[in-house]
Design a protein around this motif. Sequence first.
Motif, PDB file in Angstrom:
ATOM      1  N   GLY A   1       0.793  -1.225   0.000  1.00 30.03           N
ATOM      2  CA  GLY A   1       0.000   0.000   0.000  1.00 30.03           C
ATOM      3  C   GLY A   1       0.824   1.272   0.000  1.00 30.03           C
ATOM      4  N   LYS A   2       2.140   1.141   0.127  1.00 28.68           N
ATOM      5  CA  LYS A   2       3.005   2.317   0.020  1.00 28.68           C
ATOM      6  C   LYS A   2       3.042   2.796  -1.427  1.00 28.68           C
ATOM      7  N   VAL A   3       3.064   4.113  -1.598  1.00 30.04           N
ATOM      8  CA  VAL A   3       3.184   4.690  -2.936  1.00 30.04           C
ATOM      9  C   VAL A   3       4.315   5.704  -2.925  1.00 30.04           C
ATOM     10  N   PHE A   4       5.008   5.790  -4.058  1.00 33.05           N
ATOM     11  CA  PHE A   4       6.160   6.680  -4.162  1.00 33.05           C
ATOM     12  C   PHE A   4       5.944   7.615  -5.342  1.00 33.05           C
ATOM     13  N   ASN A   5       5.835   8.910  -5.032  1.00 33.79           N
ATOM     14  CA  ASN A   5       5.631   9.925  -6.058  1.00 33.79           C
ATOM     15  C   ASN A   5       6.992  10.341  -6.618  1.00 33.79           C
TER      16      ASN A   5
END
Length: 265
Positions: free
Chosen positions: A246-250
């Motif tokens: 569920g981690k997201v990296f912009n």
Amino acid sequence: MKFQGVLTKMNTENKDVVQYYLATDRHVLNLNQFLNKSIAISFDGYECLSCKKEKKIYRQGHCYDCFYDQPYTADWVMKPELSKAHLGIEERNLAYEENAQLQPHIVYLALSSNVKVGVTRKSQIPTRWIDQGAKEAIVFVEVPNRYLAGITEVALKAYVSDKTSWQKMLKNNVEQQDLVKIKQELKPYLPEETKQYYVGDDHILKLKYPVEKYPEKVGSLNLDKDPFYEGVLKGIKAQYLIFEDGKVFNVRANEGYKVQIEITS
């Protein structure tokens, strides 16, 4: 497999499924091929995209001094209605501003988290829509300069949002909307100066992203707080890498950050 370099926004290519490319100092990575693989990201410091000095990034990949000095980070970039090149008025660098502002611009409707109105240079279609994670998009008006696009957006955002909820967009929690119908309903609210530039073609561009699984909850990875992260890549949408936990990296929000990226399996 290990790569290192200074992050810049991912380049994209609109095919049956959007293709994503990350450029480092020595390589260009097609990130689509790394879906379902474990990726480790290590933070190594900063490098301003403008002056190239190892100074803390302030905004948009630039250190504090460069952000308030360079013409491509001026207020008119985020607020097109502030553009003045069509009047011959300089803000930071008139030659740059004339080149960027006095070219065809599009005002569009896009469906990302909701229906939103936005502005982009015509040359940035469909890149701009991909960067926002739009599922669908339609051209509203095509005008000859950035100022006219800006005042159109200001007029229309009284009736439709000009923002995207990045959490809803990444969870793919998007209610289907009829962009053609909304475009027709908004047409009467165009400013007088831009009514002549209304685009009657109602073609809708639909975009498909390389996502194996959308997260139910999203948490943003912050390299300043978490200088090392490892997770299984499950998707790419807008300028975000989506991981299994569920981690997201912009990627775009971390431009100017020096990283090492290792594909571990």
